[in-house]
Design a protein around this motif. Structure first.
Motif, PDB file in Angstrom:
ATOM      1  N   ALA A 162       8.896 -25.446  10.855  1.00  0.00           N
ATOM      2  CA  ALA A 162       7.557 -25.027  11.255  1.00  0.00           C
ATOM      3  C   ALA A 162       6.500 -25.389  10.221  1.00  0.00           C
ATOM      4  CB  ALA A 162       7.531 -23.513  11.512  1.00  0.00           C
ATOM      5  N   SER A 163       6.917 -25.568   8.957  1.00  0.00           N
ATOM      6  CA  SER A 163       5.944 -25.900   7.912  1.00  0.00           C
ATOM      7  C   SER A 163       5.365 -27.301   8.077  1.00  0.00           C
ATOM      8  CB  SER A 163       6.589 -25.774   6.529  1.00  0.00           C
ATOM      9  OG  SER A 163       7.544 -26.794   6.309  1.00  0.00           O
ATOM     10  N   ARG A 164       5.937 -28.090   8.995  1.00  0.00           N
ATOM     11  CA  ARG A 164       5.346 -29.401   9.276  1.00  0.00           C
ATOM     12  C   ARG A 164       3.925 -29.275   9.837  1.00  0.00           C
ATOM     13  NH1 ARG A 164      10.226 -32.997  12.098  1.00  0.00           N
ATOM     14  NH2 ARG A 164      11.442 -33.331  10.187  1.00  0.00           N
ATOM     15  N   ALA A 165       3.587 -28.103  10.301  1.00  0.00           N
ATOM     16  CA  ALA A 165       2.209 -27.883  10.768  1.00  0.00           C
ATOM     17  C   ALA A 165       1.218 -28.212   9.667  1.00  0.00           C
ATOM     18  CB  ALA A 165       2.029 -26.435  11.234  1.00  0.00           C
ATOM     19  N   ALA A 166       1.569 -27.887   8.431  1.00  0.00           N
ATOM     20  CA  ALA A 166       0.685 -28.173   7.293  1.00  0.00           C
ATOM     21  C   ALA A 166       0.593 -29.672   7.038  1.00  0.00           C
ATOM     22  CB  ALA A 166       1.193 -27.456   6.042  1.00  0.00           C
ATOM     23  N   ILE A 167       1.692 -30.388   7.248  1.00  0.00           N
ATOM     24  CA  ILE A 167       1.677 -31.843   7.065  1.00  0.00           C
ATOM     25  C   ILE A 167       0.701 -32.476   8.050  1.00  0.00           C
ATOM     26  CG2 ILE A 167       3.039 -33.962   7.268  1.00  0.00           C
ATOM     27  CD1 ILE A 167       5.479 -32.337   6.374  1.00  0.00           C
ATOM     28  N   PHE A 168       0.821 -32.101   9.327  1.00  0.00           N
ATOM     29  CA  PHE A 168      -0.043 -32.709  10.336  1.00  0.00           C
ATOM     30  C   PHE A 168      -1.496 -32.292  10.160  1.00  0.00           C
ATOM     31  CE2 PHE A 168       4.120 -32.900  12.632  1.00  0.00           C
ATOM     32  CZ  PHE A 168       4.217 -34.284  12.611  1.00  0.00           C
ATOM     33  N   ALA A 169      -1.716 -31.044   9.748  1.00  0.00           N
ATOM     34  CA  ALA A 169      -3.089 -30.613   9.477  1.00  0.00           C
ATOM     35  C   ALA A 169      -3.673 -31.431   8.326  1.00  0.00           C
ATOM     36  CB  ALA A 169      -3.116 -29.123   9.148  1.00  0.00           C
ATOM     37  N   GLY A 170      -2.862 -31.677   7.318  1.00  0.00           N
ATOM     38  CA  GLY A 170      -3.320 -32.460   6.186  1.00  0.00           C
ATOM     39  C   GLY A 170      -3.623 -33.900   6.539  1.00  0.00           C
ATOM     40  N   LEU A 171      -2.957 -34.403   7.577  1.00  0.00           N
ATOM     41  CA  LEU A 171      -3.203 -35.772   8.028  1.00  0.00           C
ATOM     42  C   LEU A 171      -4.366 -35.869   9.013  1.00  0.00           C
ATOM     43  CD1 LEU A 171       0.484 -36.988   8.507  1.00  0.00           C
ATOM     44  CD2 LEU A 171      -1.099 -37.630   6.680  1.00  0.00           C
TER      45      LEU A 171
END
Length: 394
Positions: A162-171
């Motif tokens: 679920a922490s991939r949400a931060a990756i996509f937000a950062g992109l």
């Protein structure tokens, strides 16, 4: 199979049906039933403020549906498609990128898709602006450009993290739809018979999306998934592109309970220009107005917008378009992602509400129905603008 255009995933997830049917327009408080209900009326009033309004298409793309071959790795947009999008008055488009369905690895494909979308925007920086905040929407309006809001229509790329949400937000991804029509690790789509709700992992994903100020989109979701998400999210959610189940009982449309739940929690519902607005698939511009008016009755005028699920370049040859769409539908059926209401032989848009004049025509129809300038501007874009600002914080 046709390939995707740089700013559209239509050729992969194309829906199907169209025509010229007529729907009875619902009565809205304060709107006289004696007013014109057709855009073809000779005394049609012309909405005078489109050039000043924010026009947010909360699901759409910049593409030319007349092209036989679409090149997924091109960074040049079709000149006609770009010209039509600019002429339409569009201020911002929520453009689907990333994984939707198929055999590609969701995470890797989505990251590559973001990079490609960035290159397209950079290559057309004289006409396009990447939307990371509400300020970018206003900038696009001020500079006469189109803001591109990068969004996903499936959250399968979260994998088991679920922490991939931060990756996509950062992109730069600012809106993520939890499911497509089928089931994923987060919840159930609109075509899942058992109508399952949000999974335990799905609740974790929602919490991470909230923490990273990413808009949660419940388009394409099953009813229970939508209702569960409404209670799970600490931040208002939206439905970028749908219709009203009360008017057309098809799974892609939302029930009054879902519509009201979104509005009661501060979200916004976008009505699409799609054949699902009628059970027989022959949707017309009057059906679009009818669904907008029903949504206003259920949600209130501060919680309704538009998400056409299409572009602004008109079809030149309907017969050829039907043939291309038929191929796409067969492909979708083979992948198990087709929705009830998709039919071979018809095309995925509202024929009399297409092309670069579509937003002016819709505004004219609403204006002729007695909706005031302020309300129409809310529907065209101000409601979603306020919603995005509330979620993103700027």
């Amino acid at each position: 199979m046709q390939k995707m255009l740089p700013l559209n995933r239509r050729t992969f997830v194309t829906l199907a049906a169209a025509g010229t049917g007529v729907a009875t327009l619902l009565r809205v408080p304060g709107v006289s039933s004696a007013l014109a209900s057709s855009a073809d009326s000779s005394d049609q009033k012309i909405f005078p403020k489109l050039q000043d309004a924010l026009v947010l298409n909360n699901l759409g793309g910049i593409y030319n549906p007349n092209l036989e071959v679409q090149t997924e790795d091109a960074i040049d947009l079709d000149p006609r498609a770009l010209k039509d999008a600019l002429a339409s008055g569009t201020t911002m488009i929520n453009n689907t990128i990333g994984y939707v369905a198929g055999d590609k690895e969701p995470f890797e494909f989505s990251v590559r898709s973001i990079a490609h979308s960035n290159r397209v925007i950079e290559n057309h920086s004289d006409h396009l602006v990447k939307v990371l905040s509400s300020h970018d929407i206003l900038r696009a309006k001020k500079e006469g450009k189109i803001g591109i809001l990068q969004g996903f229509q499936n959250a399968a790329m979260m994998g088991e993290d679920a922490s991939r949400a931060a990756i996509f937000a950062g992109l730069g991804v600012r809106v993520i739809q939890l499911t497509y029509n089928i089931k994923n690790q987060i919840g159930s789509g609109s075509m899942v018979p058992e109508n399952g709700g949000i999974t335990d992992f799905g609740h974790d994903v929602i919490a991470e999306l909230n923490a990273n100020k990413v808009v949660i989109d419940l388009s394409h979701s099953g009813k229970q998934t939508c209702l569960d998400a409404l209670t799970s999210s600490k931040v208002p959610i939206c439905i970028t592109h749908t219709g009203c189940r009360a008017l057309a009982d098809l799974p892609r449309n939302k029930t009054d309970d879902e519509l009201k739940g979104v509005a009661d929690r501060g979200g916004v519902v976008g009505i699409y220009f799609m054949p699902f607005l009628r059970e027989d698939g022959f949707a017309s511009a009057t059906d679009v107005v009818a669904h907008i008016e029903h949504a206003i009755n259920i949600c209130g005028e501060d919680h309704v917008g538009i998400g056409t699920d299409g572009g602004t370049t008109a079809i030149d040859d309907l017969d050829a378009a039907r043939e291309r769409t038929a191929k796409s539908i067969r492909r979708r059926r083979s992948l198990g992602i087709s929705a009830k209401g998709e039919n071979i032989g018809v095309v995925p848009f509202v024929p009399d509400l297409s092309g670069p004049t579509q937003f002016q025509k819709l505004a004219d129809m609403l204006y002729a129905r007695g909706h005031g300038i302020d309300r129409i501007e809310k529907i065209l874009g101000r409601n979603f603008f306020s919603y995005y600002k509330s979620v993103w914080g700027a």
